[in-house]
Write a protein that holds these residues in place. Structure first.
Motif, PDB file in Angstrom:
ATOM      1  N   ARG A   1       0.835  -1.205   0.000  1.00 18.00           N
ATOM      2  CA  ARG A   1       0.000   0.000   0.000  1.00 18.00           C
ATOM      3  C   ARG A   1       0.871   1.257   0.000  1.00 18.00           C
ATOM      4  NH1 ARG A   1      -5.518  -0.156   1.160  1.00 18.00           N
ATOM      5  NH2 ARG A   1      -5.305   1.949   0.370  1.00 18.00           N
ATOM      6  N   PRO A   2       1.556   1.538  -1.108  1.00 16.71           N
ATOM      7  CA  PRO A   2       2.412   2.719  -1.145  1.00 16.71           C
ATOM      8  C   PRO A   2       1.643   4.015  -0.905  1.00 16.71           C
ATOM      9  CG  PRO A   2       2.221   1.720  -3.320  1.00 16.71           C
ATOM     10  CD  PRO A   2       1.558   0.793  -2.345  1.00 16.71           C
ATOM     11  N   ASP A   3       0.350   4.024  -1.249  1.00 13.63           N
ATOM     12  CA  ASP A   3      -0.468   5.210  -1.001  1.00 13.63           C
ATOM     13  C   ASP A   3      -0.584   5.496   0.497  1.00 13.63           C
ATOM     14  OD1 ASP A   3      -1.907   2.742  -0.901  1.00 13.63           O
ATOM     15  OD2 ASP A   3      -3.816   3.820  -0.990  1.00 13.63           O
ATOM     16  N   ILE A   4      -0.744   4.456   1.302  1.00 18.54           N
ATOM     17  CA  ILE A   4      -0.863   4.636   2.747  1.00 18.54           C
ATOM     18  C   ILE A   4       0.501   4.946   3.363  1.00 18.54           C
ATOM     19  CG2 ILE A   4      -1.325   3.410   4.914  1.00 18.54           C
ATOM     20  CD1 ILE A   4      -3.692   2.096   3.511  1.00 18.54           C
ATOM     21  N   VAL A   5       1.542   4.280   2.891  1.00 15.11           N
ATOM     22  CA  VAL A   5       2.893   4.533   3.405  1.00 15.11           C
ATOM     23  C   VAL A   5       3.262   5.998   3.176  1.00 15.11           C
ATOM     24  CG1 VAL A   5       5.343   3.988   3.127  1.00 15.11           C
ATOM     25  CG2 VAL A   5       3.642   2.151   3.161  1.00 15.11           C
ATOM     26  N   LYS A   6       2.937   6.525   2.023  1.00 10.40           N
ATOM     27  CA  LYS A   6       3.242   7.924   1.723  1.00 10.40           C
ATOM     28  C   LYS A   6       2.499   8.866   2.661  1.00 10.40           C
ATOM     29  CE  LYS A   6       3.199  11.247  -2.055  1.00 10.40           C
ATOM     30  NZ  LYS A   6       2.821  11.491  -3.443  1.00 10.40           N
TER      31      LYS A   6
END
Length: 125
Positions: free
Chosen positions: A116-121
Motif C-alpha cells: 500500500r504505497p499510497d498509505i505509506v506515503k
C-alpha cells in the motif's frame, strides 16, 4: 464509539520463530501507538501469515504484552495467490474508538510497504 479496522503488514527475512515474533510485536506496537488505542479498546486482532511462515504462531508475541491476555486473537494462513509478497505477516486490529475512518493510521513496515504505497506515503511523509 465505533469499531474501526486498522490494517498493518510487515515482512521477515526467514521462517524463524524469533523473527516472526519480533516482527509481529513491532507491527502491533506501532499500530497501537499511531492510533492511540489501549488493549481494553481492542475488540479482536486477526493475524495472517503467508504459507512459508510455519515456525510459530505470531499471536504468541501479542500474548506476551502486558494487558493483552484477554484480547481475542486469531491466526490463519493468507490466501496463496500467485506472485504475492512472501514472508508477510498481516494484522487487522478491530478497535473501539471515537475517531473517524479517515483518521485511522494503517501501518506497513519493511517489505510490506509495497502493498500500500499510497498509505505509506500518507503516514511516512
Amino acid at each position: 464509539m465505533f469499531v474501526r479496522g486498522i490494517r498493518g503488514a510487515t515482512t521477515v527475512e526467514s521462517n524463524e520463530e524469533g523473527q516472526i515474533l519480533a516482527a509481529t510485536l513491532e507491527l502491533l506496537e506501532k499500530i497501537v501507538r499511531e492510533n492511540e488505542v489501549k488493549p481494553d479498546e481492542i475488540s479482536s486482532v486477526f493475524i495472517t501469515v503467508t504459507k512459508e511462515l510455519t515456525a510459530t504462531f505470531p499471536a504468541r508475541a501479542i500474548r506476551q504484552m502486558p494487558g493483552w491476555d484477554l484480547v481475542p486473537l486469531m491466526c490463519s494462513i493468507e490466501i496463496d495467490v500467485d506472485n504475492s509478497l512472501p514472508k508477510c505477516i498481516r494484522l487487522m486490529v478491530l478497535a473501539n474508538t471515537t475517531k473517524r475512518q479517515d483518521e485511522m493510521r494503517h501501518v506497513y513496515l519493511k517489505g510490506a510497504q509495497v502493498l500500500r504505497p499510497d498509505i505509506v506515503k500518507l503516514t511516512n511523509p
